[in-house]
Design an enzyme around this catalytic site. Structure first.
Site, PDB file in Angstrom:
ATOM      1  N   HIS A  53      68.881  24.228  65.908  1.00  0.00           N
ATOM      2  CA  HIS A  53      67.765  24.107  64.958  1.00  0.00           C
ATOM      3  C   HIS A  53      66.873  25.349  64.998  1.00  0.00           C
ATOM      4  O   HIS A  53      66.273  25.718  63.989  1.00  0.00           O
ATOM      5  CB  HIS A  53      66.964  22.843  65.258  1.00  0.00           C
ATOM      6  CG  HIS A  53      67.814  21.611  65.214  1.00  0.00           C
ATOM      7  ND1 HIS A  53      68.397  21.172  64.049  1.00  0.00           N
ATOM      8  CD2 HIS A  53      68.248  20.794  66.206  1.00  0.00           C
ATOM      9  CE1 HIS A  53      69.138  20.098  64.316  1.00  0.00           C
ATOM     10  NE2 HIS A  53      69.066  19.859  65.613  1.00  0.00           N
ATOM     11  N   THR A 111      50.445  11.777  46.250  1.00  0.00           N
ATOM     12  CA  THR A 111      51.879  11.630  46.516  1.00  0.00           C
ATOM     13  C   THR A 111      52.347  12.322  47.787  1.00  0.00           C
ATOM     14  O   THR A 111      53.448  12.050  48.277  1.00  0.00           O
ATOM     15  CB  THR A 111      52.689  12.262  45.367  1.00  0.00           C
ATOM     16  OG1 THR A 111      52.305  13.648  45.283  1.00  0.00           O
ATOM     17  CG2 THR A 111      52.433  11.572  44.045  1.00  0.00           C
ATOM     18  N   ASP A 158      42.696  15.722  49.013  1.00  0.00           N
ATOM     19  CA  ASP A 158      41.997  15.696  47.727  1.00  0.00           C
ATOM     20  C   ASP A 158      41.317  14.332  47.606  1.00  0.00           C
ATOM     21  O   ASP A 158      41.308  13.538  48.559  1.00  0.00           O
ATOM     22  CB  ASP A 158      42.958  16.017  46.570  1.00  0.00           C
ATOM     23  CG  ASP A 158      43.978  14.916  46.291  1.00  0.00           C
ATOM     24  OD1 ASP A 158      44.030  13.924  47.050  1.00  0.00           O
ATOM     25  OD2 ASP A 158      44.737  15.052  45.315  1.00  0.00           O
ATOM     26  N   CYS A 189      47.414  14.033  49.823  1.00  0.00           N
ATOM     27  CA  CYS A 189      47.040  13.876  48.408  1.00  0.00           C
ATOM     28  C   CYS A 189      47.606  12.541  47.941  1.00  0.00           C
ATOM     29  O   CYS A 189      47.954  11.694  48.768  1.00  0.00           O
ATOM     30  CB  CYS A 189      47.508  15.067  47.565  1.00  0.00           C
ATOM     31  SG  CYS A 189      49.297  15.244  47.395  1.00  0.00           S
ATOM     32  N   HIS A 231      63.809  18.872  64.193  1.00  0.00           N
ATOM     33  CA  HIS A 231      64.753  19.777  63.522  1.00  0.00           C
ATOM     34  C   HIS A 231      64.079  20.964  62.833  1.00  0.00           C
ATOM     35  O   HIS A 231      64.680  22.024  62.723  1.00  0.00           O
ATOM     36  CB  HIS A 231      65.560  19.014  62.461  1.00  0.00           C
ATOM     37  CG  HIS A 231      66.587  18.100  63.060  1.00  0.00           C
ATOM     38  ND1 HIS A 231      67.573  17.499  62.318  1.00  0.00           N
ATOM     39  CD2 HIS A 231      66.785  17.680  64.338  1.00  0.00           C
ATOM     40  CE1 HIS A 231      68.340  16.756  63.098  1.00  0.00           C
ATOM     41  NE2 HIS A 231      67.870  16.838  64.333  1.00  0.00           N
TER      42      HIS A 231
HETATM   43  C1  RB5 Z   1      45.651  13.474  41.871  1.00  0.00           C
HETATM   44  O1  RB5 Z   1      45.524  12.615  40.781  1.00  0.00           O
HETATM   45  C2  RB5 Z   1      47.130  13.677  42.172  1.00  0.00           C
HETATM   46  O2  RB5 Z   1      47.723  14.444  41.170  1.00  0.00           O
HETATM   47  C3  RB5 Z   1      47.293  14.375  43.523  1.00  0.00           C
HETATM   48  O3  RB5 Z   1      46.659  13.625  44.501  1.00  0.00           O
HETATM   49  C4  RB5 Z   1      48.717  14.560  44.006  1.00  0.00           C
HETATM   50  O4  RB5 Z   1      49.446  13.382  43.950  1.00  0.00           O
HETATM   51  C5  RB5 Z   1      49.433  15.720  43.474  1.00  0.00           C
HETATM   52  O5  RB5 Z   1      50.567  16.028  43.853  1.00  0.00           O
END
Ligand code: RB5
Length: 150
Positions: free
Chosen positions: A134, A68, A8, A66, A99
């Site tokens: 596994h 996180t 993203d 993304c 695993h």
């Molecule tokens: C985008 O702001 C953020 O929500 C996305 O990149 C991600 O972290 C979502 O899980």
């Protein structure tokens, strides 16, 4: 080996680093998702692209990025045949292969720096699935997919 890498907007800058890194190592890369860090692009769409490429066999592996590494991992794991873990260090990347026979990893661009991310990527491609006990567990996951996924 062909790899789909998608992000993203939050993962855009890291995606460019990962793509550059993989191309330098001789991988065939399909880049998808955000075209800029400045224009919002849903991680859902980026995750679907990674998952569909790997599930269909168009790509052998996927890297989903993304902010996180959580949202996009949720998305790709909704697809049959995909095993994805969010990795914040090399050990997690190695274990995801060894695993879990992971075919996708997710990275959080707002969580880890470039050098850590590239180390994770290298570990993901270096490590082999250990099989044995596994494989029994991965087969249990595949049985769940048969039960719940179309
Ligand atoms: C985008 O702001 C953020 O929500 C996305 O990149 C991600 O972290 C979502 O899980």
């Amino acid at each position: 080996m062909r790899v789909t890498v998608a992000s993203d907007h939050a993962g855009y800058d890291l995606k460019k680093k990962v793509v550059e890194h993989l191309l330098a190592k001789g991988f065939e890369v399909e880049e998808a998702g955000a075209l800029s860090a400045d224009v919002p692009y849903d991680y859902v769409e980026a995750g679907i692209k990674v998952a569909e490429d790997v599930a269909s066999g168009k790509s052998d592996r996927g890297i989903a990025i993304c902010g996180t590494g959580i949202g996009i991992a949720v998305v790709v794991n909704k697809h049959k045949g995909i095993r994805c873990g969010t990795c914040t260090n090399e050990y997690m990347a190695r274990m995801s292969r060894c695993h879990n026979d992971a075919n996708v990893i997710a990275l959080g661009a707002r969580v880890i720096g470039y050098q850590v991310a590239l180390g994770i990527v290298d570990a993901f491609f270096e490590e082999e699935f250990a099989g044995d006990r596994h494989a029994v567990r991965v087969n249990e996951i595949k049985a769940l997919e048969e039960k719940y996924f179309k």
